[in-house]
Design a protein around this motif. Structure first.
Motif, short mmCIF file in Angstrom:
data_model
loop_
_atom_site.label_atom_id
_atom_site.label_comp_id
_atom_site.label_asym_id
_atom_site.label_seq_id
_atom_site.Cartn_x
_atom_site.Cartn_y
_atom_site.Cartn_z
N GLU A 1 30.28 33.54 51.66
CA GLU A 1 29.14 33.72 50.87
C GLU A 1 28.28 32.60 50.69
N LYS A 2 28.71 31.43 50.92
CA LYS A 2 27.99 30.12 50.74
C LYS A 2 26.58 30.27 51.67
N GLY A 3 26.75 30.83 52.71
CA GLY A 3 25.36 30.87 53.54
C GLY A 3 24.98 32.10 53.98
N LYS A 4 25.82 33.46 53.40
CA LYS A 4 25.43 34.52 54.04
C LYS A 4 24.05 35.11 53.51
N LYS A 5 23.29 34.55 52.82
CA LYS A 5 21.89 35.03 52.14
C LYS A 5 21.03 34.79 53.36
N ILE A 6 21.25 33.99 54.25
CA ILE A 6 20.20 33.43 55.37
C ILE A 6 20.25 34.77 56.21
N LEU A 7 21.22 35.58 56.37
CA LEU A 7 21.18 36.89 57.03
C LEU A 7 20.18 37.90 56.83
N GLU A 8 19.64 37.73 55.60
CA GLU A 8 18.48 38.44 55.22
C GLU A 8 17.27 38.36 56.31
N PHE A 9 17.19 37.10 56.61
CA PHE A 9 16.04 36.89 57.63
C PHE A 9 16.36 37.92 58.76
N PRO A 10 15.52 38.78 59.37
CA PRO A 10 15.31 39.17 60.46
C PRO A 10 15.78 38.60 61.96
N ASN A 11 15.29 37.37 61.90
CA ASN A 11 15.38 36.50 63.04
C ASN A 11 16.61 35.45 63.06
N VAL A 12 17.57 35.96 62.12
CA VAL A 12 19.05 35.25 61.97
C VAL A 12 20.17 35.91 62.30
N SER A 13 21.10 35.88 63.02
CA SER A 13 22.35 36.43 63.11
C SER A 13 23.61 35.71 63.25
N PHE A 14 24.64 36.29 62.83
CA PHE A 14 25.98 35.72 63.08
C PHE A 14 26.73 36.22 63.88
N VAL A 15 27.66 35.30 64.90
CA VAL A 15 28.42 35.92 65.79
C VAL A 15 29.74 34.99 65.52
N GLU A 16 30.78 35.87 65.55
CA GLU A 16 32.12 35.23 65.07
C GLU A 16 32.85 34.60 66.39
N THR A 17 33.15 33.30 66.41
CA THR A 17 33.65 32.73 67.54
C THR A 17 34.87 33.32 68.03
N ARG B 1 29.76 24.02 59.10
CA ARG B 1 29.46 23.27 57.97
C ARG B 1 28.70 24.24 57.08
N PHE B 2 27.74 24.82 57.72
CA PHE B 2 26.94 26.00 56.96
C PHE B 2 27.57 26.98 56.01
N PHE B 3 28.56 27.22 56.65
CA PHE B 3 29.43 28.36 55.79
C PHE B 3 30.64 27.62 54.78
N ASN B 4 31.02 26.52 55.24
CA ASN B 4 32.15 26.02 54.57
C ASN B 4 32.03 24.86 53.70
N ASN B 5 30.53 24.24 53.78
CA ASN B 5 30.42 22.87 52.96
C ASN B 5 29.55 23.25 51.77
N SER B 6 29.81 23.00 50.52
CA SER B 6 28.99 23.20 49.35
C SER B 6 27.71 22.23 49.43
#
Length: 366
Positions: A46-62, A9-14
């Protein structure tokens, strides 16, 4: 502490669950930088990509595969060394390995149980199975309101001592002081009336827009409505056309978050006579915008509304009408209630929400 999140939902819901997910991770990243947040999903949008600017947040592709969210995401979180996995939208993965991990799930509402007529038979069965399974498998459950906690106990038969209440907040833009120039720009862009009442939310039967329209019939009070249209809109439109209210009711779509915040501030009154909500974020948005609220006396809405909102029976459009007219014609009362509500709504500020959420996590780890 390393916390994994189901970020679908973080990345897919507006809106809705998407806003909840993005706000929650943003709050944790801001106020608890010593912890790591890992977002698990099969795509990075792109909806939630900005959060990755935080150094303590990362993304892992399932891990790829059929039903990867249900069968692979939990194991991915364990293999990434997560201490906690948090399902943000009523679900948890079904498969796990032997590595230790604590599980938390947020339940937003059980509207499909209270108002089954709004859902198909199959949707009701699927929702019930997913939510009950998640609650049974979770170590702790987060309910976004006291009303939701009561519903979890009643409908899902979950023990009370397993549930914690952590309220939602709202987007930070509603807390900003937009200047008069920007407000005037938005007013001109959308050709808004000099004075108007506002309703925000999906135009569906549960939100009860028709009774607002009935309430302003035979008055000169303009109504601005912002929300996605469903088939229920035709029912509202039929009444508008029949009673020649086309120039009195204005519908807006595709409004940006900054523009929405401005429109809240421009409105005289926010009217939200929903039949049922899990919480009622638009009420919080109105409070932070220093706009007086009229809402229903049902479900969780008084939790969000506080003592200085004005409450109505949502089934009685004449009650809604009388409350609208009272506030419309009484500037001092509007101002008093709005100012008191602005004080009340500080309990839904980010820092407080973050502390309450972190206390849930710490209860499991320490």
């Amino acid at each position: 502490m390393k916390i994994g999140f189901d970020a679908k939902r973080f990345f897919n819901n507006s809106s809705g669950l998407g806003n909840y997910s993005r706000d929650l991770v943003r709050i944790l990243a801001t106020y608890f930088p010593e912890n790591q947040s890992i977002l698990f999903n099969n795509n990075l949008s792109e909806k939630g990509k900005k959060i990755l600017e935080f150094p303590n947040v990362s993304f892992v592709e399932t891990t790829k595969g059929n039903f990867s969210r249900q069968l692979k995401m939990g194991k991915d979180a364990q293999n990434s060394g997560c201490d906690i996995f948090h399902g943000l939208s009523g679900e948890l993965p079904l498969k796990w390995n032997e590595k230790p991990i604590k599980k938390v799930v947020t339940i937003h509402d059980l509207i499909f149980m209270r108002f089954p007529k709004y859902y198909s038979f199959l949707d009701r069965k699927i929702h019930f199975w997913k939510f009950k399974k998640a609650c049974e498998n979770a170590d702790l459950i987060i309910a976004i309101s006291l009303q939701t906690k009561r519903d979890i106990i009643q409908y899902l038969k979950i023990p009370e001592d397993k549930i914690r209440i952590v309220y939602q907040g709202c987007h930070s833009v509603f807390k900003e002081n937009q200047d008069a120039q920007f407000l005037n720009l938005i007013k001109e862009k959308y050709n808004l009336p000099e004075r108007f009442i506002l309703n925000v939310g999906t135009i569906e039967e549960r939100k009860n827009l028709l009774n607002i329209v009935k309430a302003i019939d035979k008055t000169e009070i303009p109504l601005v409505v912002i929300g996605r249209k469903t088939k229920y809109f035709k029912k509202v439109q039929k009444f508008i056309n029949k009673n020649s209210l086309q120039t009195q009711v204005q519908f807006l779509e595709n409004v940006s978050m900054e523009e929405l915040a401005a429109i809240y501030k421009l409105a005289e009154i926010f009217v939200y006579p929903s039949f049922f909500e899990g919480f009622g974020i638009p009420i919080i948005e109105a409070h932070f915008s220093n706009t007086v609220v009229i809402t229903s006396n049902l479900s969780c809405l008084p939790e969000a509304g506080g003592e200085d909102s004005m409450y109505v029976n949502p089934n009685d459009y004449l009650d809604i009408k009388s409350k609208i007219e009272f506030l419309w014609n009484n500037e001092a009362e509007r101002k008093r209630r709005a100012e008191n509500s602005l004080n009340f709504v500080q309990k839904f500020n980010d820092e407080i929400i973050g502390k309450n959420l972190m206390s849930v996590y710490q209860e499991l780890i320490f």
